[in-house]
Every structure is written in structure tokens, then in C-alpha cells.
Scaffold this motif. Structure first.
Motif, PDB file in Angstrom:
ATOM      1  N   LEU A 149       0.838  -1.191   0.000  1.00 53.82           N
ATOM      2  CA  LEU A 149       0.000   0.000   0.000  1.00 53.82           C
ATOM      3  C   LEU A 149       0.868   1.234   0.000  1.00 53.82           C
ATOM      4  O   LEU A 149       2.046   1.180   0.312  1.00 53.82           O
ATOM      5  N   SER A 150       0.294   2.321  -0.354  1.00 53.04           N
ATOM      6  CA  SER A 150       0.989   3.599  -0.340  1.00 53.04           C
ATOM      7  C   SER A 150       0.127   4.595   0.392  1.00 53.04           C
ATOM      8  O   SER A 150      -1.092   4.480   0.455  1.00 53.04           O
ATOM      9  N   SER A 151       0.776   5.603   0.993  1.00 52.58           N
ATOM     10  CA  SER A 151       0.050   6.646   1.708  1.00 52.58           C
ATOM     11  C   SER A 151      -0.328   7.744   0.739  1.00 52.58           C
ATOM     12  O   SER A 151       0.509   8.213  -0.040  1.00 52.58           O
ATOM     13  N   GLY A 152      -1.552   8.132   0.811  1.00 53.38           N
ATOM     14  CA  GLY A 152      -2.031   9.198  -0.053  1.00 53.38           C
ATOM     15  C   GLY A 152      -2.095  10.514   0.675  1.00 53.38           C
ATOM     16  O   GLY A 152      -1.398  10.730   1.662  1.00 53.38           O
ATOM     17  N   PRO A 153      -2.965  11.391   0.253  1.00 51.79           N
ATOM     18  CA  PRO A 153      -3.065  12.722   0.866  1.00 51.79           C
ATOM     19  C   PRO A 153      -3.703  12.660   2.249  1.00 51.79           C
ATOM     20  O   PRO A 153      -4.384  11.697   2.602  1.00 51.79           O
ATOM     21  N   GLU A 154      -3.463  13.702   3.026  1.00 51.20           N
ATOM     22  CA  GLU A 154      -4.060  13.787   4.358  1.00 51.20           C
ATOM     23  C   GLU A 154      -5.539  14.105   4.230  1.00 51.20           C
ATOM     24  O   GLU A 154      -5.940  14.980   3.446  1.00 51.20           O
ATOM     25  N   ILE A 155      -6.356  13.393   5.002  1.00 46.23           N
ATOM     26  CA  ILE A 155      -7.805  13.587   4.951  1.00 46.23           C
ATOM     27  C   ILE A 155      -8.336  13.731   6.370  1.00 46.23           C
ATOM     28  O   ILE A 155      -7.644  13.464   7.343  1.00 46.23           O
ATOM     29  N   ASN A 156      -9.579  14.156   6.474  1.00 46.35           N
ATOM     30  CA  ASN A 156     -10.271  14.251   7.755  1.00 46.35           C
ATOM     31  C   ASN A 156     -11.259  13.106   7.888  1.00 46.35           C
ATOM     32  O   ASN A 156     -12.035  12.829   6.964  1.00 46.35           O
ATOM     33  N   VAL A 157     -11.201  12.425   9.040  1.00 48.79           N
ATOM     34  CA  VAL A 157     -12.125  11.334   9.336  1.00 48.79           C
ATOM     35  C   VAL A 157     -13.143  11.855  10.340  1.00 48.79           C
ATOM     36  O   VAL A 157     -12.794  12.211  11.472  1.00 48.79           O
ATOM     37  N   THR A 158     -14.408  11.910   9.915  1.00 44.73           N
ATOM     38  CA  THR A 158     -15.454  12.528  10.726  1.00 44.73           C
ATOM     39  C   THR A 158     -16.393  11.466  11.280  1.00 44.73           C
ATOM     40  O   THR A 158     -16.764  10.516  10.584  1.00 44.73           O
ATOM     41  N   LYS A 159     -16.753  11.623  12.541  1.00 40.73           N
ATOM     42  CA  LYS A 159     -17.732  10.751  13.191  1.00 40.73           C
ATOM     43  C   LYS A 159     -18.773  11.617  13.871  1.00 40.73           C
ATOM     44  O   LYS A 159     -18.418  12.569  14.593  1.00 40.73           O
ATOM     45  N   HIS A 160     -20.045  11.316  13.628  1.00 39.60           N
ATOM     46  CA  HIS A 160     -21.116  12.129  14.225  1.00 39.60           C
ATOM     47  C   HIS A 160     -22.131  11.216  14.905  1.00 39.60           C
ATOM     48  O   HIS A 160     -22.586  10.228  14.330  1.00 39.60           O
ATOM     49  N   LEU A 161     -22.463  11.547  16.137  1.00 43.80           N
ATOM     50  CA  LEU A 161     -23.497  10.845  16.898  1.00 43.80           C
ATOM     51  C   LEU A 161     -24.584  11.834  17.270  1.00 43.80           C
ATOM     52  O   LEU A 161     -24.295  12.992  17.621  1.00 43.80           O
ATOM     53  N   SER A 162     -25.832  11.382  17.231  1.00 47.45           N
ATOM     54  CA  SER A 162     -26.948  12.247  17.621  1.00 47.45           C
ATOM     55  C   SER A 162     -27.988  11.418  18.360  1.00 47.45           C
ATOM     56  O   SER A 162     -28.531  10.444  17.816  1.00 47.45           O
ATOM     57  N   PHE A 163     -28.214  11.789  19.613  1.00 45.42           N
ATOM     58  CA  PHE A 163     -29.214  11.131  20.442  1.00 45.42           C
ATOM     59  C   PHE A 163     -30.143  12.206  21.017  1.00 45.42           C
ATOM     60  O   PHE A 163     -29.891  12.736  22.109  1.00 45.42           O
ATOM     61  N   PRO A 164     -31.239  12.559  20.293  1.00 42.99           N
ATOM     62  CA  PRO A 164     -32.183  13.538  20.862  1.00 42.99           C
ATOM     63  C   PRO A 164     -32.868  13.008  22.119  1.00 42.99           C
ATOM     64  O   PRO A 164     -33.314  13.772  22.965  1.00 42.99           O
ATOM     65  N   ASN A 165     -32.933  11.692  22.248  1.00 40.06           N
ATOM     66  CA  ASN A 165     -33.357  11.009  23.472  1.00 40.06           C
ATOM     67  C   ASN A 165     -32.766   9.606  23.414  1.00 40.06           C
ATOM     68  O   ASN A 165     -32.042   9.262  22.478  1.00 40.06           O
ATOM     69  N   PHE A 166     -33.094   8.795  24.413  1.00 43.34           N
ATOM     70  CA  PHE A 166     -32.470   7.472  24.496  1.00 43.34           C
ATOM     71  C   PHE A 166     -33.540   6.391  24.625  1.00 43.34           C
ATOM     72  O   PHE A 166     -34.579   6.604  25.274  1.00 43.34           O
TER      73      PHE A 166
END
Length: 643
Positions: A23-40
Motif C-alpha cells: 500500500l501507499s500513503s495518499g493525501p491527508e484527509i479528515n475522518v469525521t464521526k457524528h453521533l446524535s441522540f435527541p433522546n435514548f
């Protein structure tokens, strides 16, 4: 040695070559994670640990789940979140906002006290301790260096540096907050039963943290309760679990509810892209007989050649080693001795090899040094298992009878007591004399008495009782400590006192005299001086022109002004009757052995009010130490042989 290093480097280069083909390393990227719990609700990806539940009525997470005292629980998002780039050691940026409510349990009028925390932890299996730990930490099970928390605490614990019962704290790998914010100054009362909202914003690139707090239902306040630079990278793994923890204490019931939660994280990483050698070039088209054959030598051929060369080098190395003389491989040069290879029972001390000790202390590196004196150097060590220890390396000039010292170390290592630092093992190889102790996280008592912070009276009284119990147990086993002083007393995460750093090293003359004249009697005398130091908050030795602590204590006793010796920094919360009684116990321990000095079993009974105290002499005895100066032993505490 050079050949070994060359072989190791060649192996690493070969593996790197193999990996680079994959494998080779490519460009730098952003890894985004989003959680949303308006209630449980119970069907969501929330892991509940300990005393925690999701209410089917309010649709909120509740910690504790019932009306429980001294309980703790956690609620974590079920999957780990990437919070650190391991290549650059850059922490992720994240925003966590949640609404919460702290209130009394239904039908209860008990004081509302406990606490809630937003936590970042390394696993989803551990439940933190109840009471003042807020479910954040578990000193018996958890890697405490890898925990980040923002606590919302409604119980004042002075031993943890809490300013009041209404504060927000930032905790980095410790129950003692790195920063504490009194939210009363912002007009906020955490346990008023109202629903509050918290915003926790962290910029991983700038390493900057902001915390906002206000009523639920409004936009983010204009003024933060905290903002400042903070590097979280030492306390993060690449992947961590996020969520909440809470606890209640003894005689207190309180429910912490988290009713909504949004979380977004952005971490940096390098995109993994295909190599320049595409798969298309390896496809042979059957109906195209004139298709060109790739002229490039296959990468697998290079890998094959590298592996063959590596195998040849290993075989040559084994052949050369077999030709060496047997004397080069004596028992002393074996890294792990046969004794160490035998399985040891749990918690039983054993012999370590010098190689193990050197590896744990990073080659006895300067950065690992905890302290030193004329007789020894003390290091912090970490074994491959992750266990932290304290390594005390004695100077060879101070060990005149190694056989006798080994016997004494082994005798002490066999005993276990809650107020004694356990000996993990020893090493007496290659002219070295080393003792390995358990590591106690809060350090030694002298740093708390004479350094940062002020220990409250309740903590000091417990320290005195704990040390007395430890000495009483040692003496019951016909052993002596021989080095009782604040730097030999250690405080664990619950501020329990543990007595360690035994006085093993003595010259031949001191050794014989110690065994025949002093031993346990000096332990009692030194304990008396320790008591005076704990109560007064000052060291035993004075500045030029001032009275030593023992002289001052007896002078104040003679003038019936012992109360003046009590450390004023503790404020008005000191119980004066307890403080005076403890001072009198300390003075009694400094009496001549044949003039009223108690044994440690009696001292424990005095401190626990189980035995009436005899009256102290109205004035200081002429000689506090029953040994003549002509023998070479001191006539007062200031020249005890183990200072």
C-alpha cells in the motif's frame, strides 16, 4: 553486537519493503464521526455498565438506575471512536453537547450529592469506583494514564482538591482534577433539579479546550466557564470509548440523568491508495497473443530474494554462535534465569534479572529517577506487562553484608498488610543490590505535608493511624522498619497511607548495634517524630536559630500550649481534642524506653481511644534516648542512623 544490529536493521528494511509494496500513503484527509441522540431508548448503540439504565418513561440515561447509595455506573457509545492520529500524535477535534439533570431520588430528602462525568476511556468493560471517584477511575483495573474526563461534581472532597460542592473539573489520568472551576460564580447550581446543558469543544490541532454551561433550551452562552490550552494526546489511544459515568456516596442518594447527546469528532489521517503498479498490468488476455509481457521484474521476486538472504544470515549467525566457547554463556549472562522462568504464585515476590530491571527503568535512565540520596537511587519502572513499580538501587559501598540483606529482604517480602507497600522482588546480580516495590500513585507523604496543597485533618489522622497499624503488624512479625519518616510513607489513590522504603542498608557496625540495641524501639521513637510532623505540617529539622520540632513540642507541652503546634493551614475544621491527643501520643513515643515509651500495639489502642492515655511528664526528660553518646549512637532523634 554489530552483527546483531545489522541483522535487526536488515529485517526491518525487508519488512518495510514488503509493506511498501502492499500500500501507499495518499493525501491527508479528515475522518469525521457524528453521533446524535435527541433522546435514548434500549435499542440504541449504548452500552450500560454497573448501576445505569435507560428510563422508558423519561427516555433518559439514569445513573444510578435505582435509589442506591455508594453505587456507580457508566453509559458508553458501543463502538470506539478514533481520537488520535498515531503517526503525528495529533488528537482529534471534537464537540460534545448534552443535557443533564441532577436531582434527589424520588421520595428522598437526603442531601443531594454525588457527581456526573463526560468520560473518554480505553475500554468498554470497566466500571469506575463509587463515591468520590464518580465512576471515572478504578485503581485496581484501569490504565489510569489513559482517561480523560470533565466532571460535574456536587460533593466536596478536600482530599481531591475540590473547592466546594458545586464545581466542574478537568481530569487527565487522575481523580485529582487538573483544573477546577467554581460554577457558583456563573450563577449555576448543578444539583438544583433543573435541566442544564454542557458544551465541550476541543481543537486537537491547536490543543485548546472550551467548556460552556447553561440552562437547556438556549443557544451556547457567550461566556465559557473554562477556556485554555490543553494537550490530550498523552492520555489518548488511537481509539477510545466515550460516554458518561456517575456515582453516589454513603448516606447520599442522587440520580443523574442524561437526556440528549450530540457528539462530532474530526481526526486527521492519511488516505491509503493503491500502488502505482495497477492490477490491470497483471491481467493476461487469452485472445491477445501479441499482448506485451511486462518487462518490470515482479515485486514478489525481490521479496523472495530478501527472504532468502535473511535466512542465510540467520543460519550464519547460528553457526558462529555455536562455535563460541561455553564460558561466554555462563549462567550470569542468561537474560532470564531459570528461577525467573518458573511460575510464581500470585502476589509472591521473586528474584528479577538485571536485564528485566534495566528494561523496566529504560536502562536506569535519568528521566525515570524519582529520588536519590547518598545510599541509593530510586527509579520508576514499567514491566512489559504494564505493571508500574518502584526500583531502589543501593550503592555498593552501603551494602557490607549482602547475604544478610538478602535474608532480610526476603523476610519482609513474605508479609502482606493493607498499610504496607508490597515488595515485588529483588535483584542481587552483577554486584547490584536492588529492591522492587509496588508503585503508589499519589507519591510520598512529605510532598503533601511540605509541598503542594494542604492535607485536611481527617486525612492526617488517618495517615497516623494507618502507619501505626503497619508498624504494629511488622513488630508482631518480629520485624522492624528502620526508616520511619514522611518520605517512607506513601498515599494511594484513596489517600490510604502505606509504609514502605525499608531501612535495609547498614554498615557492619551499625548493623550489630541496631540488632542488639535499637530495632523496634527506634521505630516507635521515629513514629513519634512522624506524628509531630504530620500534626504540625513542618519538618523535624529547624532553620538556624530555631528550635528543632521535638524541642519545640516539649517546650509547648511544658507551657501547656500544645495547640500552637497544630498546623494553622488546616483552618477551623480541626478537632482540637483529637489533635492534642495525637500530639501527646507522639510525645509519649519519644520518651526513654524504660520511662514510659509504649510499644506500637499500645499506640494503636491510644489512637483509637481504646486505652486511657497515661499522663506525660510535666517537663521534658533529661535524656530522650537511652543510649550513651560514647557508644556512637545518638542521644536524640536528630541523629538517628536512618535519617
Amino acid at each position: 553486537m554489530f552483527f546483531h544490529r545489522f541483522l535487526f536493521l536488515f529485517f526491518i528494511l525487508t519488512i518495510t519493503l514488503i509493506q511498501s509494496k502492499k500500500l501507499s500513503s495518499g493525501p491527508e484527509i479528515n475522518v469525521t464521526k457524528h453521533l446524535s441522540f435527541p433522546n435514548f431508548n434500549p435499542n440504541q448503540d449504548i452500552t450500560l455498565l454497573g448501576s445505569s439504565s435507560i428510563s422508558t418513561q423519561s427516555f433518559c440515561i439514569q445513573i444510578p438506575e435505582n435509589n442506591l447509595q455508594f453505587s456507580a455506573g457508566r453509559a458508553l457509545y458501543s463502538s470506539p471512536i478514533r481520537l488520535l492520529d498515531p503517526n503525528t500524535q495529533t488528537p482529534a477535534s471534537f464537540t460534545s453537547t448534552f443535557s443533564f439533570q441532577i436531582q434527589s431520588a424520588p421520595g428522598k430528602s437526603d442531601p443531594v450529592s454525588g457527581g456526573l462525568s463526560f468520560i473518554i476511556v480505553p475500554d468498554e468493560f470497566t466500571v469506575g469506583r463509587p463515591g468520590p471517584w464518580l465512576g471515572m477511575l478504578n485503581d485496581a483495573c484501569e490504565d489510569e494514564n489513559k482517561v480523560v474526563a470533565v466532571e460535574f461534581d456536587t460533593l466536596m472532597n478536600p482530599q481531591f482538591g475540590d473547592p466546594n460542592d458545586n464545581h466542574v473539573g478537568i481530569n487527565l489520568g487522575s481523580i485529582v482534577s487538573e483544573t477546577v472551576i467554581n460554577v457558583s460564580s456563573f450563577g449555576i447550581r448543578l444539583n438544583d433539579g433543573n435541566v442544564h446543558r454542557a458544551w465541550i469543544n476541543y481543537d486537537g490541532y491547536k490543543k485548546f479546550l472550551e467548556i460552556y454551561l447553561g440552562p437547556d433550551g438556549i443557544t451556547i452562552p457567550a461566556r465559557s466557564v473554562y477556556s485554555g490550552n490543553l494537550d490530550l494526546s498523552p492520555y489518548l489511544n488511537e481509539y477510545m470509548f466515550i460516554g458518561f459515568s456517575g456515582s453516589t456516596g454513603n448516606n447520599h442518594t442522587q440520580i443523574h440523568s442524561i437526556c440528549s447527546w450530540n457528539f462530532t469528532s474530526v481526526s486527521r489521517g492519511f488516505l491509503r491508495v493503491p500502488s502505482t503498479e495497477s492490477c490491470e498490468s497483471k491481467i493476461a488476455v487469452d485472445n491477445d497473443e501479441n499482448a506485451p509481457v511486462p518487462s518490470k521484474t515482479p515485486s514478489s521476486f525481490y521479496i523472495f530474494v530478501a527472504v532468502v538472504v535473511l535466512v542465510l544470515l540467520i543460519m550464519i549467525n547460528l553457526y558462529l554462535n555455536s562455535k563460541r566457547k561455553g564460558k561466554d554463556y555462563s549462567d550470569e549472562n542468561v537474560v532470564v534465569s531459570k528461577e525467573n522462568q518458573r511460575p510464581c504464585p500470585p502476589n509472591r515476590a521473586r528474584k528479577f534479572s538485571l536485564a528485566e530491571i534495566s528494561s523496566a527503568t529504560r536502562g536506569f535512565g535519568e528521566l525515570q529517577i524519582l529520588g536519590n540520596d547518598s545510599r541509593s537511587v530510586t527509579y520508576k519502572g514499567t514491566f512489559l506487562s504494564g505493571c508500574n513499580v518502584v526500583v531502589k538501587q543501593f550503592s555498593s559501598s552501603c551494602v557490607s553484608d549482602k547475604r544478610r540483606m538478602i535474608k532480610e529482604v526476603k523476610a519482609v517480602a513474605k508479609i502482606r498488610h493493607p498499610n504496607l507497600v508490597a515488595i515485588r522482588g529483588w535483584c542481587f546480580d552483577h554486584q547490584e543490590s536492588i529492591v522492587v516495590y509496588d508503585f503508589v500513585p499519589n507519591g510520598s507523604l512529605d510532598k503533601w505535608l511540605f509541598g503542594f496543597g494542604v492535607l485536611p485533618w481527617t486525612r492526617r489522622l488517618k495517615v497516623v493511624k494507618d502507619v501505626a497499624e503497619a508498624l504494629s503488624y511488622l513488630h508482631l512479625k518480629e520485624l522492624a522498619h528502620k526508616n520511619v519518616k514522611p518520605s517512607s510513607v506513601f498515599l494511594d489513590i484513596s489517600f490510604r497511607a502505606l509504609l514502605g522504603d525499608y531501612g535495609f542498608v547498614m554498615s557492619a557496625i551499625e548493623s550489630s548495634r541496631f540488632e542488639s540495641l535499637i530495632s523496634q524501639k527506634v521505630d516507635v521513637f521515629e513514629f513519634g517524630i512522624l506524628v509531630l510532623e504530620v500534626v504540625s505540617g513542618r519538618g523535624r529539622r529547624s532553620n538556624p536559630g530555631e528550635l528543632d520540632l521535638l524541642d519545640l513540642a516539649w517546650a509547648l507541652h511544658e507551657s501547656d500550649e500544645k495547640g500552637k503546634l497544630v498546623d494553622r493551614r488546616m483552618g477551623p475544621v480541626v478537632n482540637p481534642d483529637q489533635a492534642i491527643r495525637v500530639l501527646e501520643v507522639g510525645l509519649m513515643c519519644t520518651l526513654n524506653d524504660n520511662k514510659g515509651r509504649p510499644n506500637m500495639e499500645e499506640v494503636v489502642e491510644y489512637l483509637n481511644f481504646e486505652r486511657p492515655m497515661p499522663e506525660l511528664p510535666a517537663s521534658r526528660p533529661v535524656s530522650l534516648f537511652p543510649y550513651s553518646s560514647t557508644t556512637g549512637l545518638c542521644s536524640g532523634y536528630s541523629c538517628s542512623p536512618f535519617k
